[in-house]
Design a protein around this motif. Structure first.
Motif, PDB file in Angstrom:
ATOM      1  N   MET A 191       0.830  -1.201   0.000  1.00  0.00           N
ATOM      2  CA  MET A 191       0.000   0.000   0.000  1.00  0.00           C
ATOM      3  C   MET A 191       0.870   1.259   0.000  1.00  0.00           C
ATOM      4  O   MET A 191       0.559   2.238  -0.681  1.00  0.00           O
ATOM      5  CB  MET A 191      -0.929   0.001   1.206  1.00  0.00           C
ATOM      6  N   GLU A 192       1.962   1.217   0.756  1.00  0.00           N
ATOM      7  CA  GLU A 192       2.897   2.342   0.719  1.00  0.00           C
ATOM      8  C   GLU A 192       3.478   2.498  -0.684  1.00  0.00           C
ATOM      9  O   GLU A 192       3.654   3.618  -1.182  1.00  0.00           O
ATOM     10  CB  GLU A 192       4.037   2.109   1.717  1.00  0.00           C
ATOM     11  N   GLY A 193       3.753   1.357  -1.323  1.00  0.00           N
ATOM     12  CA  GLY A 193       4.274   1.399  -2.682  1.00  0.00           C
ATOM     13  C   GLY A 193       3.281   2.005  -3.659  1.00  0.00           C
ATOM     14  O   GLY A 193       3.652   2.820  -4.502  1.00  0.00           O
ATOM     15  N   MET A 194       2.005   1.631  -3.534  1.00  0.00           N
ATOM     16  CA  MET A 194       0.987   2.188  -4.413  1.00  0.00           C
ATOM     17  C   MET A 194       0.840   3.688  -4.204  1.00  0.00           C
ATOM     18  O   MET A 194       0.657   4.454  -5.161  1.00  0.00           O
ATOM     19  CB  MET A 194      -0.351   1.487  -4.165  1.00  0.00           C
ATOM     20  N   ARG A 195       0.910   4.132  -2.965  1.00  0.00           N
ATOM     21  CA  ARG A 195       0.846   5.570  -2.668  1.00  0.00           C
ATOM     22  C   ARG A 195       1.963   6.298  -3.406  1.00  0.00           C
ATOM     23  O   ARG A 195       1.744   7.322  -4.062  1.00  0.00           O
ATOM     24  CB  ARG A 195       1.003   5.817  -1.165  1.00  0.00           C
ATOM     25  N   LEU A 196       3.181   5.761  -3.274  1.00  0.00           N
ATOM     26  CA  LEU A 196       4.338   6.415  -3.877  1.00  0.00           C
ATOM     27  C   LEU A 196       4.260   6.406  -5.402  1.00  0.00           C
ATOM     28  O   LEU A 196       4.591   7.402  -6.058  1.00  0.00           O
ATOM     29  CB  LEU A 196       5.625   5.725  -3.416  1.00  0.00           C
ATOM     30  N   ILE A 197       3.820   5.297  -5.980  1.00  0.00           N
ATOM     31  CA  ILE A 197       3.709   5.220  -7.439  1.00  0.00           C
ATOM     32  C   ILE A 197       2.715   6.248  -7.961  1.00  0.00           C
ATOM     33  O   ILE A 197       2.992   6.990  -8.912  1.00  0.00           O
ATOM     34  CB  ILE A 197       3.290   3.795  -7.869  1.00  0.00           C
ATOM     35  N   LEU A 198       1.544   6.318  -7.331  1.00  0.00           N
ATOM     36  CA  LEU A 198       0.523   7.255  -7.795  1.00  0.00           C
ATOM     37  C   LEU A 198       0.954   8.700  -7.573  1.00  0.00           C
ATOM     38  O   LEU A 198       0.715   9.569  -8.419  1.00  0.00           O
ATOM     39  CB  LEU A 198      -0.803   6.975  -7.090  1.00  0.00           C
ATOM     40  N   TRP A 199       1.579   8.972  -6.447  1.00  0.00           N
ATOM     41  CA  TRP A 199       2.073  10.321  -6.177  1.00  0.00           C
ATOM     42  C   TRP A 199       3.180  10.688  -7.165  1.00  0.00           C
ATOM     43  O   TRP A 199       3.244  11.811  -7.672  1.00  0.00           O
ATOM     44  CB  TRP A 199       2.562  10.429  -4.745  1.00  0.00           C
ATOM     45  N   GLY A 200       4.044   9.722  -7.482  1.00  0.00           N
ATOM     46  CA  GLY A 200       5.089   9.976  -8.469  1.00  0.00           C
ATOM     47  C   GLY A 200       4.520  10.223  -9.851  1.00  0.00           C
ATOM     48  O   GLY A 200       4.988  11.102 -10.579  1.00  0.00           O
ATOM     49  N   LEU A 201       3.498   9.464 -10.231  1.00  0.00           N
ATOM     50  CA  LEU A 201       2.849   9.686 -11.524  1.00  0.00           C
ATOM     51  C   LEU A 201       2.153  11.039 -11.572  1.00  0.00           C
ATOM     52  O   LEU A 201       2.145  11.711 -12.611  1.00  0.00           O
ATOM     53  CB  LEU A 201       1.846   8.569 -11.805  1.00  0.00           C
ATOM     54  N   LEU A 453      -5.251  11.589 -11.996  1.00  0.00           N
ATOM     55  CA  LEU A 453      -4.401  11.206 -13.116  1.00  0.00           C
ATOM     56  C   LEU A 453      -5.215  11.016 -14.396  1.00  0.00           C
ATOM     57  O   LEU A 453      -4.793  11.399 -15.481  1.00  0.00           O
ATOM     58  CB  LEU A 453      -3.641   9.920 -12.786  1.00  0.00           C
ATOM     59  N   LEU A 454      -6.389  10.425 -14.260  1.00  0.00           N
ATOM     60  CA  LEU A 454      -7.238  10.203 -15.426  1.00  0.00           C
ATOM     61  C   LEU A 454      -7.737  11.524 -16.027  1.00  0.00           C
ATOM     62  O   LEU A 454      -7.850  11.680 -17.241  1.00  0.00           O
ATOM     63  CB  LEU A 454      -8.433   9.318 -15.053  1.00  0.00           C
ATOM     64  N   ILE A 455      -8.013  12.487 -15.141  1.00  0.00           N
ATOM     65  CA  ILE A 455      -8.568  13.759 -15.618  1.00  0.00           C
ATOM     66  C   ILE A 455      -7.477  14.716 -16.089  1.00  0.00           C
ATOM     67  O   ILE A 455      -7.579  15.327 -17.162  1.00  0.00           O
ATOM     68  CB  ILE A 455      -9.397  14.431 -14.499  1.00  0.00           C
ATOM     69  N   PHE A 456      -6.422  14.846 -15.292  1.00  0.00           N
ATOM     70  CA  PHE A 456      -5.428  15.885 -15.560  1.00  0.00           C
ATOM     71  C   PHE A 456      -4.092  15.348 -16.055  1.00  0.00           C
ATOM     72  O   PHE A 456      -3.233  16.134 -16.464  1.00  0.00           O
ATOM     73  CB  PHE A 456      -5.166  16.703 -14.293  1.00  0.00           C
ATOM     74  N   GLY A 457      -3.885  14.055 -16.014  1.00  0.00           N
ATOM     75  CA  GLY A 457      -2.559  13.508 -16.287  1.00  0.00           C
ATOM     76  C   GLY A 457      -2.264  13.213 -17.729  1.00  0.00           C
ATOM     77  O   GLY A 457      -1.541  12.274 -18.041  1.00  0.00           O
ATOM     78  N   LYS A 458      -2.808  13.975 -18.644  1.00  0.00           N
ATOM     79  CA  LYS A 458      -2.587  13.718 -20.064  1.00  0.00           C
ATOM     80  C   LYS A 458      -1.371  14.465 -20.601  1.00  0.00           C
ATOM     81  O   LYS A 458      -0.873  14.154 -21.663  1.00  0.00           O
ATOM     82  CB  LYS A 458      -3.831  14.105 -20.864  1.00  0.00           C
ATOM     83  N   GLY A 459      -0.919  15.477 -19.842  1.00  0.00           N
ATOM     84  CA  GLY A 459       0.275  16.219 -20.263  1.00  0.00           C
ATOM     85  C   GLY A 459       0.140  16.734 -21.664  1.00  0.00           C
ATOM     86  O   GLY A 459      -0.755  17.495 -21.996  1.00  0.00           O
ATOM     87  N   THR A 460       1.004  16.295 -22.548  1.00  0.00           N
ATOM     88  CA  THR A 460       0.986  16.722 -23.943  1.00  0.00           C
ATOM     89  C   THR A 460       0.456  15.625 -24.863  1.00  0.00           C
ATOM     90  O   THR A 460       0.705  15.626 -26.052  1.00  0.00           O
ATOM     91  CB  THR A 460       2.398  17.119 -24.388  1.00  0.00           C
ATOM     92  N   ASN A 461      -0.253  14.671 -24.253  1.00  0.00           N
ATOM     93  CA  ASN A 461      -0.786  13.534 -25.002  1.00  0.00           C
ATOM     94  C   ASN A 461       0.313  12.678 -25.632  1.00  0.00           C
ATOM     95  O   ASN A 461       0.116  12.013 -26.632  1.00  0.00           O
ATOM     96  CB  ASN A 461      -1.768  13.999 -26.095  1.00  0.00           C
ATOM     97  N   GLU A 462       1.474  12.709 -25.037  1.00  0.00           N
ATOM     98  CA  GLU A 462       2.557  11.835 -25.471  1.00  0.00           C
ATOM     99  C   GLU A 462       3.412  11.519 -24.261  1.00  0.00           C
ATOM    100  O   GLU A 462       3.393  12.227 -23.260  1.00  0.00           O
ATOM    101  CB  GLU A 462       3.409  12.503 -26.547  1.00  0.00           C
ATOM    102  N   ASN A 463       4.155  10.430 -24.328  1.00  0.00           N
ATOM    103  CA  ASN A 463       5.002  10.034 -23.209  1.00  0.00           C
ATOM    104  C   ASN A 463       6.311  10.813 -23.265  1.00  0.00           C
ATOM    105  O   ASN A 463       7.127  10.616 -24.173  1.00  0.00           O
ATOM    106  CB  ASN A 463       5.286   8.526 -23.273  1.00  0.00           C
ATOM    107  N   ILE A 464       6.496  11.712 -22.323  1.00  0.00           N
ATOM    108  CA  ILE A 464       7.713  12.513 -22.254  1.00  0.00           C
ATOM    109  C   ILE A 464       8.710  11.800 -21.361  1.00  0.00           C
ATOM    110  O   ILE A 464       8.388  11.435 -20.230  1.00  0.00           O
ATOM    111  CB  ILE A 464       7.418  13.917 -21.702  1.00  0.00           C
ATOM    112  N   GLU A 465       9.928  11.600 -21.853  1.00  0.00           N
ATOM    113  CA  GLU A 465      10.938  10.922 -21.055  1.00  0.00           C
ATOM    114  C   GLU A 465      11.266  11.716 -19.792  1.00  0.00           C
ATOM    115  O   GLU A 465      11.160  12.939 -19.758  1.00  0.00           O
ATOM    116  CB  GLU A 465      12.225  10.736 -21.871  1.00  0.00           C
ATOM    117  N   PHE A 466      11.689  10.996 -18.768  1.00  0.00           N
ATOM    118  CA  PHE A 466      12.145  11.657 -17.551  1.00  0.00           C
ATOM    119  C   PHE A 466      13.451  12.372 -17.842  1.00  0.00           C
ATOM    120  O   PHE A 466      14.317  11.862 -18.560  1.00  0.00           O
ATOM    121  CB  PHE A 466      12.341  10.621 -16.439  1.00  0.00           C
TER     122      PHE A 466
END
Length: 471
Positions: A191-201, A453-466
């Motif tokens: 659960m801690e891992g899921m929190r961190l993954i979602l917060w990181g995304l 993430l579903l609503i606002f996490g589209k960014g530029t509609n492409e996967n931008i590298e880290f």
């Protein structure tokens, strides 16, 4: 393969199933699965560089054993290992930089020299896995670590895919013990891992990628904007790089937790620092501590007198800048931070804020703390302008532009909402970077962040590298 891609999601779902439900009764088979998955993960960019990764791993594995078993040639084997690592790193990352710099210097002296320029792609994450291996042989040589005779276990330490391409830079005495023992699935850890993954995304997709569009526009056409907009662009980049890099780290830590591993902390809310020394204890911690332990202290650290200590400080900051890439902007950025750090060292107050985060027992900072944080952020942001610029000339022009129409109404103000939101959320999470917003129930937290993430996490509609993949 990007963390913020559907490809990685499908990859990890399949890996997770095999890891816990097929190989879960044998940690040795789990390690083999991790290693194979890590090579697939890394080879997704370019399969040719998997062989370079294997070569680098083999070099440090065998030299680690040689250093441990030798009685008279420990130092020789250590430096052979370091030399091999630096040759590989230098060839792929720095050869063209030195060749072009030498050519430019020769032309200024009236000589026409045309060195051979390599047309090669920089292997992703080469600085990270090279430093993993070097820390391993250093610790063996210094008697802090006994090498493992199992190549697969060592290779998992170097190649563990959550941290392979952008850290954190792990230490063998922290990660290897977790590799060589059985691991069990723990719900609370997951659960801690899921929190961190979602917060990181959230940091990456909602904050960093959205700001990246504005930052690229402002820095790419800085001559067309007023000083106020350029100041805003610098602030946006400060939050873009923080959201991008710390977001990657959160995803890496969270992914590792789902597999039963605990990785090193790499960020502790650096923009809430009260002086520049505290900032560097909270920003890219694994790199700062690496240079401290393997460069600064062996050079003499703070025990070499004031002048010797100042020399050592400048060396590690300049190396830290150069580690980021073969550009003079990175070197100047490192030197700039050394100049900011030196006064604190001379006044012996560089450890003043080394215990707790600001306002640890309060909801809000004092006025003094607020002004301190604002000053540190301003100084750091000035450095980010140099870091982000394509050349020193561009950096100078950007700074010149910042003085033009400074009080005009800035453009591109949409990003301010994201910056303010990010600051507020980070402030409430500041007491524990591993449990962001722990006052919210796990289930509610996961649902809310997923919706965001579903609503606002589209960014530029492409996967931008880290951003740190290039380092």
């Amino acid at each position: 393969m990007l963390f913020n891609s559907v490809t990685f999601l499908l990859f990890f779902i399949l890996f997770f199933f095999l890891y816990w439900f097929v190989t879960g009764k044998s940690f040795r088979w789990q390690n083999i699965l991790i290693l194979v998955a890590s090579y697939i993960f890394y080879g997704w960019w370019d399969w040719r560089f998997v062989f370079l990764l294997i070569l680098s791993t083999l070099i440090d594995y065998f030299f680690g054993l040689a250093i441990y078993q030798s009685t008279t040639r420990k130092k020789l084997y250590l430096w052979l290992s370091v030399a091999n690592n630096l040759v590989i790193l230098g060839f792929f990352k720095y050869y063209n930089f030195f060749a072009e710099s030498f050519q430019q210097m020769s032309q200024k002296m009236g000589w026409e020299i045309h060195p051979y320029i390599l047309e090669i792609v920089l292997p992703v994450g080469i600085s990270f896995y090279t430093f993993h291996g070097m820390s391993y042989v250093f610790d063996i040589h210094n008697g802090k670590l006994k090498p493992t005779s199992n190549f697969i276990e060592y290779a998992v330490f170097v190649c563990f895919f959550p941290l392979l391409v952008a850290g954190p830079i792990e230490r063998a005495n922290h990660l290897l013990p977790q590799v060589i023992k059985p691991r069990t699935f723990q719900y609370s850890q997951a659960m801690e891992g899921m929190r961190l993954i979602l917060w990181g995304l959230f940091k990456k997709l909602v904050v960093a990628d959205s700001l990246a569009v504005i930052v690229n526009q402002i820095f790419g056409h800085h001559e067309s904007y007023s000083g106020a907009t350029l100041v805003l662009g610098a602030v946006y980049f400060a939050f873009q790089i923080y959201g991008d890099f710390s977001g990657y780290t959160d995803i890496a830590l969270g992914t590792a937790k789902l597999l039963g591993f605990e990785l090193l902390t790499n960020f502790k809310f650096p923009y809430f620092s009260r002086d520049i020394a505290e900032f560097w204890r909270r920003w890219h911690i694994s790199l700062s501590s690496w240079f401290r332990d393997y460069v600064y202290i062996p050079l003499g650290g703070s025990k070499d007198g004031k002048w010797g200590s100042l020399k050592n400080i400048f060396i590690i900051f300049l190396l830290s800048g150069f580690w980021h890439g073969a550009k003079w902007t990175y070197v100047v950025w490192g030197g700039y931070h050394a100049l900011l750090y030196v006064p604190l060292f001379l006044l012996n107050i560089n450890r003043k804020h080394s215990d707790k985060i600001v306002a640890h027992d309060r909801k809000l900072p004092t006025l003094k703390e607020f002004l301190q944080m604002s000053l540190v952020f301003a100084m750091v942001t000035i450095g980010w302008v140099v870091f982000r610029s394509s050349s020193l000339v561009d950096a100078v022009h950007y700074f010149e532009g910042m003085t033009r129409n400074l009080f005009a109404m800035p453009k591109e103000t949409d990003g301010l909402k994201l910056v303010v939101l990010f600051l507020i959320l980070d402030w409430f999470a500041r007491k524990d970077e591993r449990k962001p917003h722990a006052f919210v129930r796990d289930e509610v937290y996961i649902i809310l962040l997923t919706i965001a993430l579903l609503i606002f996490g589209k960014g530029t509609n492409e996967n931008i590298e880290f951003i740190y993949f290039q380092f």
